[in-house]
Scaffold this motif. Sequence first.
Motif, PDB file in Angstrom:
ATOM      1  N   VAL A  94      37.710  -8.788  58.840  1.00  0.00           N
ATOM      2  CA  VAL A  94      36.477  -8.228  58.283  1.00  0.00           C
ATOM      3  C   VAL A  94      35.740  -7.422  59.352  1.00  0.00           C
ATOM      4  O   VAL A  94      35.218  -6.340  59.079  1.00  0.00           O
ATOM      5  N   GLY A  95      35.717  -7.922  60.579  1.00  0.00           N
ATOM      6  CA  GLY A  95      35.081  -7.188  61.668  1.00  0.00           C
ATOM      7  C   GLY A  95      35.751  -5.847  61.931  1.00  0.00           C
ATOM      8  O   GLY A  95      35.076  -4.831  62.131  1.00  0.00           O
TER       9      GLY A  95
ATOM     10  N   ILE B 228      27.810  -2.596  64.970  1.00  0.00           N
ATOM     11  CA  ILE B 228      27.367  -3.720  65.796  1.00  0.00           C
ATOM     12  C   ILE B 228      27.842  -5.039  65.199  1.00  0.00           C
ATOM     13  O   ILE B 228      28.387  -5.905  65.895  1.00  0.00           O
ATOM     14  N   LYS B 229      27.658  -5.213  63.888  1.00  0.00           N
ATOM     15  CA  LYS B 229      28.075  -6.450  63.226  1.00  0.00           C
ATOM     16  C   LYS B 229      29.586  -6.647  63.336  1.00  0.00           C
ATOM     17  O   LYS B 229      30.062  -7.752  63.619  1.00  0.00           O
ATOM     18  N   GLY B 230      30.346  -5.589  63.118  1.00  0.00           N
ATOM     19  CA  GLY B 230      31.798  -5.683  63.216  1.00  0.00           C
ATOM     20  C   GLY B 230      32.256  -6.038  64.609  1.00  0.00           C
ATOM     21  O   GLY B 230      33.163  -6.861  64.790  1.00  0.00           O
TER      22      GLY B 230
ATOM     23  N   ALA C 159      32.245   1.910  59.791  1.00  0.00           N
ATOM     24  CA  ALA C 159      31.149   2.446  60.606  1.00  0.00           C
ATOM     25  C   ALA C 159      31.550   3.769  61.254  1.00  0.00           C
ATOM     26  O   ALA C 159      30.783   4.738  61.221  1.00  0.00           O
ATOM     27  N   PHE C 160      32.741   3.827  61.845  1.00  0.00           N
ATOM     28  CA  PHE C 160      33.181   5.076  62.463  1.00  0.00           C
ATOM     29  C   PHE C 160      33.336   6.186  61.430  1.00  0.00           C
ATOM     30  O   PHE C 160      33.000   7.338  61.686  1.00  0.00           O
TER      31      PHE C 160
ATOM     32  N   VAL D 115      32.608 -11.272  51.819  1.00  0.00           N
ATOM     33  CA  VAL D 115      33.786 -12.023  52.270  1.00  0.00           C
ATOM     34  C   VAL D 115      33.475 -12.718  53.595  1.00  0.00           C
ATOM     35  O   VAL D 115      33.798 -13.895  53.776  1.00  0.00           O
ATOM     36  N   ALA D 116      32.816 -12.008  54.515  1.00  0.00           N
ATOM     37  CA  ALA D 116      32.472 -12.608  55.812  1.00  0.00           C
ATOM     38  C   ALA D 116      31.529 -13.794  55.632  1.00  0.00           C
ATOM     39  O   ALA D 116      31.679 -14.820  56.302  1.00  0.00           O
ATOM     40  N   ASP D 117      30.551 -13.684  54.736  1.00  0.00           N
ATOM     41  CA  ASP D 117      29.618 -14.792  54.504  1.00  0.00           C
ATOM     42  C   ASP D 117      30.314 -15.990  53.872  1.00  0.00           C
ATOM     43  O   ASP D 117      30.013 -17.136  54.200  1.00  0.00           O
TER      44      ASP D 117
END
Length: 192
Positions: free
Chosen positions: A140-141, A116-118, A148-149, A175-177
């Motif tokens: 990053v997403g 979901i986040k990605g 996740a997969f 990294v995303a933050d």
Amino acid sequence: MAVATMSVEDEELRADLRSFGKAWWLFLVAGILWIVVGFMILSFDLTSVTLISLGFAFILFLASIEEAVSAALMEGWRWLHGLLAVLFFFGAIFAIAYPGQTFGTLAILIAWFLLIKGTVLVCVSIASPGVPLWWLGLMVGILDIAIAFWAIGYPGRSAVLLVLWAGFGAVFRGVADIVMAFQVRSMKKELA
């Protein structure tokens, strides 16, 4: 009428950016902590399910704190950040209380969270190509979705692979933050 709606939405966005802009460094610190935790997870010896459960509990506890801070700072999505903070907190308690069941349950929950986040990160990045470093959020997403997969497809992986997955997930979150912190800082300067 559409013009009035646009200006109200713009003003809400500016208010959110001003709120975030005041504390952009909190996201930078959270990102650095995520990366440190990720490397800690990747470096310890995997001899105990309890250690792995505590590692997951620590990750979920950090995520709970970060979401609680986001709920306090962001007015528009406060309820969602608050809900995520509560879910992550109870996930951490579960990981500590039931270390034997942590592998299957947390692997599935964290995998869905990353999916979901990605997906959201990819959509936000594609929708904002003018934002500095938008492509890094996209990367990053995509990595979040790939992890996740992998995790959803094979929840019974060995402890070593599960810790690698959690460690890299924490590093990607960091990294995303950090990217988000500098994007908010850049937007704050533009608004000033």
